[in-house]
Design an enzyme around this catalytic site. Sequence first.
Site, PDB file in Angstrom:
ATOM      1  N   TYR A 180     -18.642  25.744  22.360  1.00 11.64           N
ATOM      2  CA  TYR A 180     -20.019  25.841  22.863  1.00 11.64           C
ATOM      3  C   TYR A 180     -20.080  26.478  24.252  1.00 11.64           C
ATOM      4  CZ  TYR A 180     -21.552  23.478  18.705  1.00 11.64           C
ATOM      5  OH  TYR A 180     -21.819  23.205  17.381  1.00 11.64           O
ATOM      6  N   ASP A 221     -29.994  29.169  20.526  1.00  9.65           N
ATOM      7  CA  ASP A 221     -30.146  30.130  21.632  1.00  9.65           C
ATOM      8  C   ASP A 221     -31.547  30.013  22.228  1.00  9.65           C
ATOM      9  OD1 ASP A 221     -30.583  32.447  19.003  1.00  9.65           O
ATOM     10  OD2 ASP A 221     -32.144  32.039  20.489  1.00  9.65           O
ATOM     11  N   HIS A 242     -32.432  21.930  15.892  1.00  5.50           N
ATOM     12  CA  HIS A 242     -30.980  21.683  15.945  1.00  5.50           C
ATOM     13  C   HIS A 242     -30.439  21.677  17.376  1.00  5.50           C
ATOM     14  CE1 HIS A 242     -30.587  23.153  11.510  1.00  5.50           C
ATOM     15  NE2 HIS A 242     -31.040  21.947  11.589  1.00  5.50           N
ATOM     16  N   CYS A 278     -26.364  10.045  36.176  1.00  6.31           N
ATOM     17  CA  CYS A 278     -25.730   8.744  36.440  1.00  6.31           C
ATOM     18  C   CYS A 278     -24.384   8.887  37.143  1.00  6.31           C
ATOM     19  CB  CYS A 278     -25.551   8.000  35.118  1.00  6.31           C
ATOM     20  SG  CYS A 278     -24.337   8.766  34.024  1.00  6.31           S
ATOM     21  N   LEU A 327     -33.043  39.694   5.562  1.00  5.35           N
ATOM     22  CA  LEU A 327     -32.297  40.931   5.256  1.00  5.35           C
ATOM     23  C   LEU A 327     -31.989  41.015   3.766  1.00  5.35           C
ATOM     24  CD1 LEU A 327     -31.143  43.336   6.855  1.00  5.35           C
ATOM     25  CD2 LEU A 327     -28.963  42.104   6.990  1.00  5.35           C
TER      26      LEU A 327
HETATM   27  C1  BV8 Z   1     -28.972  15.678   8.156  1.00 13.34           C
HETATM   28  C2  BV8 Z   1     -26.370  23.467  15.286  1.00 13.34           C
HETATM   29  C3  BV8 Z   1     -29.743  13.424   7.713  1.00 13.34           C
HETATM   30  C4  BV8 Z   1     -24.914  23.660  15.497  1.00 13.34           C
HETATM   31  C5  BV8 Z   1     -26.665  23.356  12.863  1.00 13.34           C
HETATM   32  C6  BV8 Z   1     -29.030  18.054   0.993  1.00 13.34           C
HETATM   33  C7  BV8 Z   1     -28.237  18.784   0.168  1.00 13.34           C
HETATM   34  C8  BV8 Z   1     -26.942  19.186   0.615  1.00 13.34           C
HETATM   35  C9  BV8 Z   1     -26.470  18.866   1.891  1.00 13.34           C
HETATM   36  C10 BV8 Z   1     -27.271  18.147   2.707  1.00 13.34           C
HETATM   37  C11 BV8 Z   1     -28.534  17.725   2.262  1.00 13.34           C
HETATM   38  N1  BV8 Z   1     -29.106  17.034   3.266  1.00 13.34           N
HETATM   39  C12 BV8 Z   1     -28.236  17.002   4.321  1.00 13.34           C
HETATM   40  C13 BV8 Z   1     -27.109  17.669   4.005  1.00 13.34           C
HETATM   41  C14 BV8 Z   1     -25.959  17.837   4.858  1.00 13.34           C
HETATM   42  C15 BV8 Z   1     -26.102  18.996   5.847  1.00 13.34           C
HETATM   43  C16 BV8 Z   1     -26.215  20.302   5.116  1.00 13.34           C
HETATM   44  O1  BV8 Z   1     -27.289  20.850   4.928  1.00 13.34           O
HETATM   45  N2  BV8 Z   1     -25.034  20.822   4.733  1.00 13.34           N
HETATM   46  C17 BV8 Z   1     -25.017  22.159   4.089  1.00 13.34           C
HETATM   47  C18 BV8 Z   1     -23.927  22.980   4.718  1.00 13.34           C
HETATM   48  C19 BV8 Z   1     -24.879  22.009   2.613  1.00 13.34           C
HETATM   49  N3  BV8 Z   1     -27.253  18.823   6.735  1.00 13.34           N
HETATM   50  C20 BV8 Z   1     -27.076  18.041   7.837  1.00 13.34           C
HETATM   51  O2  BV8 Z   1     -26.052  17.465   8.113  1.00 13.34           O
HETATM   52  C21 BV8 Z   1     -28.294  17.918   8.754  1.00 13.34           C
HETATM   53  N4  BV8 Z   1     -28.530  16.536   9.087  1.00 13.34           N
HETATM   54  O3  BV8 Z   1     -29.162  16.003   7.014  1.00 13.34           O
HETATM   55  O4  BV8 Z   1     -29.224  14.405   8.656  1.00 13.34           O
HETATM   56  C22 BV8 Z   1     -31.199  13.755   7.410  1.00 13.34           C
HETATM   57  C23 BV8 Z   1     -31.665  13.916   6.110  1.00 13.34           C
HETATM   58  C24 BV8 Z   1     -33.023  14.153   5.875  1.00 13.34           C
HETATM   59  C25 BV8 Z   1     -33.933  14.307   6.887  1.00 13.34           C
HETATM   60  C26 BV8 Z   1     -33.419  14.167   8.138  1.00 13.34           C
HETATM   61  C27 BV8 Z   1     -32.042  13.934   8.412  1.00 13.34           C
HETATM   62  C28 BV8 Z   1     -28.044  18.608  10.107  1.00 13.34           C
HETATM   63  C29 BV8 Z   1     -27.826  20.053   9.926  1.00 13.34           C
HETATM   64  C30 BV8 Z   1     -27.802  20.749  11.303  1.00 13.34           C
HETATM   65  C31 BV8 Z   1     -26.405  21.195  11.675  1.00 13.34           C
HETATM   66  N5  BV8 Z   1     -26.450  22.043  12.884  1.00 13.34           N
HETATM   67  N6  BV8 Z   1     -26.735  24.077  14.029  1.00 13.34           N
HETATM   68  C32 BV8 Z   1     -24.589  25.033  16.022  1.00 13.34           C
HETATM   69  O5  BV8 Z   1     -25.456  25.918  15.998  1.00 13.34           O
HETATM   70  O6  BV8 Z   1     -23.448  25.186  16.427  1.00 13.34           O
HETATM   71  S1  BV8 Z   1     -26.899  24.153  11.362  1.00 13.34           S
HETATM   72  C33 BV8 Z   1     -26.657  25.851  11.710  1.00 13.34           C
HETATM   73  O7  BV8 Z   1     -26.306  26.410  10.464  1.00 13.34           O
HETATM   74  C34 BV8 Z   1     -27.887  26.592  12.168  1.00 13.34           C
HETATM   75  O8  BV8 Z   1     -28.668  25.856  13.070  1.00 13.34           O
HETATM   76  C35 BV8 Z   1     -28.614  26.847  10.847  1.00 13.34           C
HETATM   77  O9  BV8 Z   1     -29.359  25.714  10.468  1.00 13.34           O
HETATM   78  C36 BV8 Z   1     -27.465  26.980   9.873  1.00 13.34           C
HETATM   79  C37 BV8 Z   1     -27.151  28.434   9.688  1.00 13.34           C
HETATM   80  O10 BV8 Z   1     -28.090  28.928   8.812  1.00 13.34           O
HETATM   81  P1  BV8 Z   1     -28.914  30.267   9.188  1.00 13.34           P
HETATM   82  O11 BV8 Z   1     -29.531  30.129  10.530  1.00 13.34           O
HETATM   83  O12 BV8 Z   1     -29.760  30.517   8.025  1.00 13.34           O
HETATM   84  O13 BV8 Z   1     -27.751  31.376   9.351  1.00 13.34           O
HETATM   85  P2  BV8 Z   1     -26.921  32.080   8.166  1.00 13.34           P
HETATM   86  O14 BV8 Z   1     -25.839  32.835   8.833  1.00 13.34           O
HETATM   87  O15 BV8 Z   1     -26.592  31.108   7.092  1.00 13.34           O
HETATM   88  O16 BV8 Z   1     -27.975  33.122   7.515  1.00 13.34           O
HETATM   89  C38 BV8 Z   1     -28.512  34.143   8.308  1.00 13.34           C
HETATM   90  C39 BV8 Z   1     -29.504  34.884   7.398  1.00 13.34           C
HETATM   91  O17 BV8 Z   1     -30.110  35.930   8.178  1.00 13.34           O
HETATM   92  C40 BV8 Z   1     -28.830  35.536   6.200  1.00 13.34           C
HETATM   93  O18 BV8 Z   1     -29.578  35.236   5.028  1.00 13.34           O
HETATM   94  C41 BV8 Z   1     -28.881  37.045   6.516  1.00 13.34           C
HETATM   95  O19 BV8 Z   1     -29.121  37.813   5.361  1.00 13.34           O
HETATM   96  C42 BV8 Z   1     -30.110  37.121   7.429  1.00 13.34           C
HETATM   97  N7  BV8 Z   1     -30.053  38.232   8.394  1.00 13.34           N
HETATM   98  C43 BV8 Z   1     -28.958  38.746   9.024  1.00 13.34           C
HETATM   99  N8  BV8 Z   1     -29.335  39.750   9.869  1.00 13.34           N
HETATM  100  C44 BV8 Z   1     -30.704  39.855   9.769  1.00 13.34           C
HETATM  101  C45 BV8 Z   1     -31.156  38.867   8.838  1.00 13.34           C
HETATM  102  N9  BV8 Z   1     -32.459  38.727   8.503  1.00 13.34           N
HETATM  103  C46 BV8 Z   1     -33.353  39.568   9.112  1.00 13.34           C
HETATM  104  N10 BV8 Z   1     -32.990  40.532  10.028  1.00 13.34           N
HETATM  105  C47 BV8 Z   1     -31.681  40.704  10.365  1.00 13.34           C
HETATM  106  N11 BV8 Z   1     -31.364  41.650  11.254  1.00 13.34           N
END
Ligand code: BV8
Length: 233
Positions: free
Chosen positions: A56, A94, A109, A139, A203
């Site tokens: 980080y 960010d 997040h 603190c 995208l």
């Molecule tokens: C939780 C901070 C309980 C850290 C992040 C249900 C089903 C399955 C699994 C779960 C479920 N419920 C919960 C889970 C578990 C888990 C989860 O989802 N696991 C996944 C992997 C299966 N979720 C959790 O643990 C969450 N907490 O559920 O608590 C609860 C339940 C219910 C209600 C409340 C609470 C916590 C999840 C948060 C984790 N922290 N970030 C850090 O940043 O270091 S997640 C992190 O990854 C990001 O914040 C973001 O959320 C995710 C990444 O996804 P994207 O942002 O979409 O990025 P990605 O690269 O995947 O995609 C980019 C897209 O952009 C692509 O499609 C690409 O084509 C497009 N793109 C690229 N360039 C462009 C573009 N589009 C337009 N223009 C461009 N130029």
Amino acid sequence: MREIHNIVILTGAGISAESGLAIFRGPEGLWEGHRVEDVATPEAFARDPVLVQRFYDARRENLKRVEPNAAHAALARLDEAWPGGLLIVTQNVDDLHERAGAKRLLHMHGELNSAWCRACDMRMAWSGAMGGDPACPGCGVAGRLRPDIVWFGEMPYEMERIDAALMEADLFVSMGTSGNVYPAAGFVQTARYCSARTLEINLEPSIGSYLFDESRTGRAGELVPAWVEEVLK
Ligand code: BV8
């Protein structure tokens, strides 16, 4: 066509890609350098806080070298001019939305530029390194600061406020997100359930693309300003 008053916008890493920030998935993706469970879980932090703080600290430092892009600027314009309800919910840690001028914004997040003291529970603006166990400005206790980031398995921030906005939404727009991570990936379902119109700008079609009334594929830097002009026309 239902009158559009209240808009909820969900953004992901794709909206910051054209600013030079890595997205999460894919070859150059953020996670590629590390296994998610090695850097973005509370267990990882307990196991190896030095590795997690370094991950980080590097992202926080890198953030100083990038600027908001045309998509961030367009959403700030919309925020400025839209007379109805608007909430920008970002998954991004960010600060490019707020640097572009967006105000009606929440980071579900967490934020890179924020520290959380586990001794006094205070959250505070933080722009430097957190590795090396600095003392908490509040603190004074050293070594209990962690990034104010929601890790996997932790509850996202302001879920009540997000759910309330989704219930009132006439239009839900998802931008630059792959739809992999929950609960964010489920917002389109909630919006549909509340009979909001749903639009995806990405995208490539996301995992949940079939759930949207309309899906526009292309770069956020082009499609988001065009969409904002349409809405403000
Ligand atoms: C939780 C901070 C309980 C850290 C992040 C249900 C089903 C399955 C699994 C779960 C479920 N419920 C919960 C889970 C578990 C888990 C989860 O989802 N696991 C996944 C992997 C299966 N979720 C959790 O643990 C969450 N907490 O559920 O608590 C609860 C339940 C219910 C209600 C409340 C609470 C916590 C999840 C948060 C984790 N922290 N970030 C850090 O940043 O270091 S997640 C992190 O990854 C990001 O914040 C973001 O959320 C995710 C990444 O996804 P994207 O942002 O979409 O990025 P990605 O690269 O995947 O995609 C980019 C897209 O952009 C692509 O499609 C690409 O084509 C497009 N793109 C690229 N360039 C462009 C573009 N589009 C337009 N223009 C461009 N130029």
